[in-house]
Design an enzyme around this catalytic site. Structure first.
Site, mmCIF file in Angstrom:
data_model
loop_
_atom_site.group_PDB
_atom_site.id
_atom_site.type_symbol
_atom_site.label_atom_id
_atom_site.label_comp_id
_atom_site.label_asym_id
_atom_site.label_seq_id
_atom_site.Cartn_x
_atom_site.Cartn_y
_atom_site.Cartn_z
ATOM 1 N N TYR A 33 -1.506 66.453 -15.758
ATOM 2 C CA TYR A 33 -2.520 65.484 -15.356
ATOM 3 C C TYR A 33 -2.978 65.751 -13.934
ATOM 4 C CZ TYR A 33 0.850 62.955 -12.420
ATOM 5 O OH TYR A 33 1.739 62.612 -11.442
ATOM 6 N N ARG A 52 -5.713 73.288 -9.367
ATOM 7 C CA ARG A 52 -4.296 73.016 -9.634
ATOM 8 C C ARG A 52 -4.071 72.736 -11.113
ATOM 9 N NH1 ARG A 52 -1.266 68.264 -6.437
ATOM 10 N NH2 ARG A 52 -2.669 67.025 -7.744
ATOM 11 N N ARG A 100 6.171 66.928 -35.443
ATOM 12 C CA ARG A 100 7.149 66.971 -34.360
ATOM 13 C C ARG A 100 8.118 68.142 -34.514
ATOM 14 N NH1 ARG A 100 11.882 65.390 -32.106
ATOM 15 N NH2 ARG A 100 11.730 64.373 -30.048
ATOM 16 N N LYS A 148 2.249 69.828 -12.310
ATOM 17 C CA LYS A 148 1.954 68.397 -12.337
ATOM 18 C C LYS A 148 2.054 67.893 -13.772
ATOM 19 C CE LYS A 148 -0.998 65.026 -10.005
ATOM 20 N NZ LYS A 148 0.095 64.497 -9.163
ATOM 21 N N GLU A 181 10.236 65.206 -1.459
ATOM 22 C CA GLU A 181 8.937 64.549 -1.549
ATOM 23 C C GLU A 181 9.138 63.171 -2.146
ATOM 24 O OE1 GLU A 181 6.344 66.633 -4.240
ATOM 25 O OE2 GLU A 181 7.939 66.932 -5.719
ATOM 26 N N LEU A 206 5.642 69.454 -5.244
ATOM 27 C CA LEU A 206 4.283 69.671 -5.720
ATOM 28 C C LEU A 206 3.382 70.018 -4.537
ATOM 29 C CD1 LEU A 206 2.316 69.368 -8.209
ATOM 30 C CD2 LEU A 206 1.850 67.077 -7.332
#
Length: 286
Positions: A33, A52, A100, A148, A181, A206
């Protein structure tokens, strides 16, 4: 006017938006995301965010859901349909829908969701006037936090712990006591000599887009940055501390684990970075 979301090729009323129950983002957190700030009618640092995103998709071998040239237009359209002048636009790409199974599905099409919401810039400015409190938690995330990913359960638990402690952010800390972070932000301090310090982004954190733009802002203001680790103890005795993210820009940290940073008030260098950010950041008309 109802909020509008983009879901796999369709613009739908936000309250009625849905994805398939076997979307791999839902079942495996198999997705990535990005969040872009929208400020004064502009999408801030969109090219860097999309660059990114491209890297995250490549690292996880997820195909682009639409062409790279189309995605900026979709972001703008969702912002437009939601009449967002100040706020945020969120995009999420998953590997798609498949029965799945842990291995990558052979024929699944990657899925794309985009949402946007309004935010009051005065609220964030008011918070910056008082600063935020931070707690520290042991690092317990997977090794690839440079991607991310939507796999954010450790971050969720850390942020919840911060809330229960009356704080607004949690800093992940290595076994050696060095700060990595925040749960949703990069961590910074300002030394007694006025040097900005943040951990290198080659591994273990990140590479924040706002973090990257703050390097440009610091250069314009004539401020020096050191990319190195710093300990919790050093942060507590620093001249200033702050966090950075698309949703906070540069937000002063005035307390760490109950101990005040400096005089317990927002620092002047952090506020200068915050004030100069919009003029220096890359702006794309929404």
């Amino acid at each position: 006017m109802p909020r509008i979301a983009y879901v796999n090729g369709r613009y739908v009323v936000h309250a009625q938006a849905s994805v398939h129950i076997e979307d791999r983002g839902y079942q495996f957190a198999d997705g990535v995301y990005e969040v872009c700030e929208v400020a004064r009618g502009y999408i801030v640092d969109m090219p860097r965010h999309l660059a990114r995103l491209k890297r995250s998709l490549k690292e996880l071998s997820i195909a682009w859901p639409v062409s790279e040239g189309v995605l900026p237009m979709l972001l703008r359209e969702v912002v437009r349909r939601n009449h967002v002048v100040n706020g945020f636009v969120y995009l999420q790409v998953t590997r798609g829908v498949a029965s799945r199974d842990f291995v990558f599905p052979a024929n699944a099409r990657s899925a794309l969701v985009i949402t946007a919401r309004k935010a009051d810039p005065a609220s964030a400015a008011k918070r910056a006037e008082t600063g935020i409190k931070v707690i520290t938690v042991p690092e317990n995330r997977w090794d690839r936090v440079d991607i991310k990913s939507t796999g954010l359960l450790p971050n969720v638990l850390a942020k919840q712990k911060a809330k229960e402690a009356g704080a607004q952010e949690a800093w992940f800390v290595d076994a050696d006591g060095s700060v990595k972070e925040g749960g949703s932000s990069n961590a910074w301090i300002v030394t007694r000599d006025g040097v900005l310090v943040t951990r290198p982004a080659e591994h273990g954190i990140l590479r924040g887009i706002t973090r990257t733009t703050l390097f440009d802002v610091a250069a314009k203001l004539g401020l020096r940055i050191e990319e190195r680790s710093f300990s919790v103890a050093e942060a507590k005795t620093a001249r200033e501390a702050f966090i950075s993210s698309a949703t906070t820009i540069a937000m002063p940290v005035v307390e760490i684990d109950g101990a005040p940073v400096a005089n317990g008030h927002p620092g002047s260098m952090t506020l200068s970075l915050r004030q100069a950010f919009f003029d220096i950041a890359e702006k794309s008309p929404a």
